[in-house]
Enzyme design. Sequence first.
Site, PDB file in Angstrom:
ATOM      1  CG  HIS A  82      71.400  39.602  46.588  1.00  0.00           C
ATOM      2  ND1 HIS A  82      71.318  40.910  46.158  1.00  0.00           N
ATOM      3  CD2 HIS A  82      71.398  39.640  47.945  1.00  0.00           C
ATOM      4  CE1 HIS A  82      71.262  41.704  47.223  1.00  0.00           C
ATOM      5  NE2 HIS A  82      71.308  40.961  48.311  1.00  0.00           N
ATOM      6  CG  ASP A 161      62.408  46.486  48.668  1.00  0.00           C
ATOM      7  OD1 ASP A 161      62.335  46.109  49.854  1.00  0.00           O
ATOM      8  OD2 ASP A 161      63.486  46.720  48.090  1.00  0.00           O
ATOM      9  NE  ARG A 168      62.833  46.809  56.806  1.00  0.00           N
ATOM     10  CZ  ARG A 168      63.661  46.148  56.013  1.00  0.00           C
ATOM     11  NH1 ARG A 168      63.478  46.141  54.699  1.00  0.00           N
ATOM     12  NH2 ARG A 168      64.679  45.500  56.535  1.00  0.00           N
ATOM     13  CE  LYS A 187      66.693  44.994  46.312  1.00  0.00           C
ATOM     14  NZ  LYS A 187      65.906  45.353  47.493  1.00  0.00           N
TER      15      LYS A 187
END
Length: 433
Positions: A82, A161, A168, A187
């Site tokens: 990632h 999420d 957020r 994730k």
Amino acid sequence: MRMVDLIQKKRDGQSLSEAEIQFMIKGYTADEIPDYQMSAFAMAVYFQGMSEEETAQLTMAMADSGDTVDLSPIEGVIVDKHSTGGVGDKTSLIIAPLVASVGVPVAKMSGRGLGHTGGTVDKLEGIPGFQIEMTREQFIDNVNTLKLALVGQSGNLTPADKKLYALRDVTATVNSIPLIASSIMSKKIASGADAIVLDVKVGSGAFMKSLEDARKLATTMVQIGKHLGRRTVAVLSDMNQPLGHEIGNANEVVEAMQVLTGMGEARLTEISLTLASHMAVLGGAFDDLEQARQELTAKLKNGQALATFRTFIEAQGGNPDIVDRHELLPQAKHHLEVRSEKEGYVSAMDAESIGIAAMLLGAGRETKEDRIDYAAGISIHKKVGDFVKAGDLLVELHTNREQAARAEEMARSAYEFVDSPVEVKPMIYEIIE
């Protein structure tokens, strides 16, 4: 159990139990806990933080909030990668076939991009015929036979999420290390990886602008991996200038293939080999990083990495001829040269401004509904440390849009010059294991 009590505990700096975190995430996912209470909780975390154990439990709760991917039929250790994102970051296109070429299975689920350029899925969809959707059986079969498959993320992966991130974004609580780390890692956990390599970008074109903040984020994610039984390594890499020379979708595919021939730009090759070496070691192909790097470098030079990329494209319906004939990829109608008005050494590049310029040309999305122009992008001719004369070519803009004045202005203003030679920052700052 009441949500208001959990908000109060976190507001007062106390730790939540696993049961309390599970209650909160399950309730929020099921719309039983309203946005205003979750907003209050996010703000409490922003100020009070979370312990290592709490952050790991939040990560697992969000990973379990939707679909999880069972990759157990795949042979070998599955290593995922990632990146926290940057300008010109096409490393997944390089690393996936490179790691697969040494026998480590790469079963990757990638997302689309929102911002200056497309994500890995968008870049691959620029290849004529390439399909990013396949059945689970075909996905697993491709990984077991070819060692590589890449699909789009499941629509119901980590729904908690998705909800929390959107909240957020509008409540000024994005910049919280525990919330960022748990968002990313949830994730990866839900995607079924056995081990994870993280590329945490640092600098003007990255989410984390300072090395200190990037180190905190990387350390937190590595700790989450440890708590949840996933071997995790984080690489802190430079994003004070775009990565490589190409920004866009089709042109980033071309640059990725250049690296896969062993003839790529030095800094892009460096970060790709570093990430791939860690993935190969975690995947059990090698005992140490030096051995892994030597073999991976050989795969670039002898053509096996590029051959794996060609096979991968063909297996997912794409035209493999693009490997030899780059003109088969989407081509822009208009090409605009942006030349320097100053003389001197390039001391800095605002990578974010370059990225926004690429989006204005059509290479990215301002909203999720925008359509990407795969041909649009920017070719960079001068980077930090280069000497530039007035009139020298800085960048070339590629677009199908009639107007590019704003993009041209942003690209030119992204450069800063000084009279004396400058020291270029290292590509790799540090490794956190």
